[in-house]
Design an enzyme around this catalytic site. Sequence first.
Site, PDB file in Angstrom:
ATOM      1  N   CYS A 123     -58.223  33.520  33.170  1.00 28.86           N
ATOM      2  CA  CYS A 123     -58.073  32.111  33.535  1.00 28.86           C
ATOM      3  C   CYS A 123     -56.612  31.774  33.780  1.00 28.86           C
ATOM      4  CB  CYS A 123     -58.696  31.197  32.486  1.00 28.86           C
ATOM      5  SG  CYS A 123     -58.034  31.400  30.828  1.00 28.86           S
ATOM      6  N   LYS A 125     -53.663  30.386  32.807  1.00 29.68           N
ATOM      7  CA  LYS A 125     -52.400  30.761  32.169  1.00 29.68           C
ATOM      8  C   LYS A 125     -52.415  32.191  31.654  1.00 29.68           C
ATOM      9  CE  LYS A 125     -51.260  26.742  33.198  1.00 29.68           C
ATOM     10  NZ  LYS A 125     -52.591  26.433  33.756  1.00 29.68           N
ATOM     11  N   CYS A 195     -62.815  29.603  37.973  1.00 27.87           N
ATOM     12  CA  CYS A 195     -63.164  28.570  38.959  1.00 27.87           C
ATOM     13  C   CYS A 195     -63.050  29.113  40.380  1.00 27.87           C
ATOM     14  CB  CYS A 195     -62.273  27.358  38.774  1.00 27.87           C
ATOM     15  SG  CYS A 195     -62.428  26.606  37.133  1.00 27.87           S
ATOM     16  N   GLU A 445     -51.797  19.165  33.144  1.00 29.11           N
ATOM     17  CA  GLU A 445     -52.385  19.245  34.474  1.00 29.11           C
ATOM     18  C   GLU A 445     -53.208  17.975  34.704  1.00 29.11           C
ATOM     19  OE1 GLU A 445     -53.715  23.273  35.721  1.00 29.11           O
ATOM     20  OE2 GLU A 445     -55.675  22.326  35.734  1.00 29.11           O
ATOM     21  N   SER A 471     -53.680  20.753  38.929  1.00 31.21           N
ATOM     22  CA  SER A 471     -54.587  21.881  39.016  1.00 31.21           C
ATOM     23  C   SER A 471     -54.486  22.496  40.410  1.00 31.21           C
ATOM     24  CB  SER A 471     -56.017  21.399  38.780  1.00 31.21           C
ATOM     25  OG  SER A 471     -56.954  22.330  39.249  1.00 31.21           O
TER      26      SER A 471
END
Length: 555
Positions: A123, A125, A195, A445, A471
Amino acid sequence: MVNRPRSPEVTEGFDRAPQRAFFRSMGLTDADIQQPWVGVASTWNQATPCNITLDRQARAAANGVKAAGGTPREFVTIAVSDGIAMGHEGMKASLISREVIADSIELMMHAHRYDALVGLAGCDKSLPGTLMALARLNLPGIFIYGGTILPGKFKGKDVTIVDVYEGVGAHAAGKMTDAELYELECNACPSAGSCGGQFTANTMACVAEAMGMALPGSGSPPAVELSRDDFCQAAGRQVMQLLEKNIRPSDIMTREAMENAVAIGAATGGSTNICLHLPAIAHEVGLKLTLDDIERISRRTPTVADLKPGGKYVALDVYRVGGIPVILKVLLDAGLIHGDCMTVTGKTMRENLKDVVLPGGQDVVVPVEKAISPNGGLRILKGNLATEGCVIKITGVKKLQHRGPARCFDSEQDAMKAVQSLQIKKGDVVIIRYEGPKGGPGMREMLAVTAAIVGQGLGYDTCLITDGRFSGGTRGLCIGHVGPEAQVGGNIALVRDGDIVDVDAEKGTITVELSDAELALRRKSWKPKASMYTHGALAKYAKMVGPACDGAVTH
């Protein structure tokens, strides 16, 4: 002779009998103990779909190490979900987690004297955090992305999690019913994986391949695709080759490699977060990558992939047309990336891409002569509101200029309340401040806010400016990373409701229409915002972190 740069410190000699006793308790043999030791670090957890398949993939990587004559040692580090942390206090932990990931991998490798590293991340980070650790350790190493989620379906169209965030705004504005929002919620995320658009995770997966730190094509298969295990095994075997040949990240992560990474981010309409992560990664190998460098490369790089949020397609579509190597080949053939850079294959980028062909009959990835835009998606703005610079993603943005009155908020929550209660009007310039690296702390974010504005139909009729960040899924006229940030006395702290702000993303300017004398007068009465954190990780981070323009690094 087998290359074992560090492990003999814990395995050899009579005085290491206690350490060997520990190893034997875990089932290791004399042969295992005397082989090269390879850390297999993953960000597996059950907190987020991005990372939930990484235990399986880490085992495959470990099997590859073992098959190639190494002794794999699996361990995990943390991973914060931006999506789940979005829109509330938890988001302050997100960027900070990047540093914790890098530090924790470094400490595990340092303490146990492992000779090489395979790093798996899923993901936002965790990808840059793992790459920072690889760079910092400078041991033979290789990176593996955990893979994208499959797209959801809603009313016959592919959707991603960003559609749900925008649905919240549409629902608040009366444009979506309760039942429709629930149906979208239930169908947007049908599998494990990160995502699905060209948001931060998929952008960083492209970056890892463009930088040469990941096997060609390894960033493209979805998380649930079992061919990912083949890539993981191959990575485990290949790290042993890197160890034998003593090829280290410093041989791969050169300035030219960093420029390749910027180029693929620009060419794919990628996340503005690479303006934080690439300078931070470069910092770990002793390089200086500036916002001006990113601006220069983005302006010369056309957009050749039509990806969400600014375009039509998702990461699965890239996989179907040949994956990330296809994008790199388009850029290489046009002379837009450096082909002579070393990669983890032991070959150059040009050698890796020799047989890659851009398939016809598709418009997911196009040749440069049919580029979606003549420039890349990232633009750096400067002016009296951001003397250190700030960043906007212009991919798909219909309007690059905006002038209007400021609506100032000293936290994301206050701004979100105003948005949800329909207080933001056409023409407004929404300013969210005290959300920078120090002021947040953690540089939250703002997808929840930006998506709500877009969902209300105001995405191109307002402008949002913040010293926080956005984002990779954000779209619209949204400007982040404003520096100096409010907490250190940047001019964004001095703006008042009604002040006129002028933005021109084409010219690269951002100004508040106030004289230097007026700004100086206001500064006399300004004080930094009192922190709500007096101890713990967030307080420590606020004291140590540097400016966003340098990557928000803590050392």
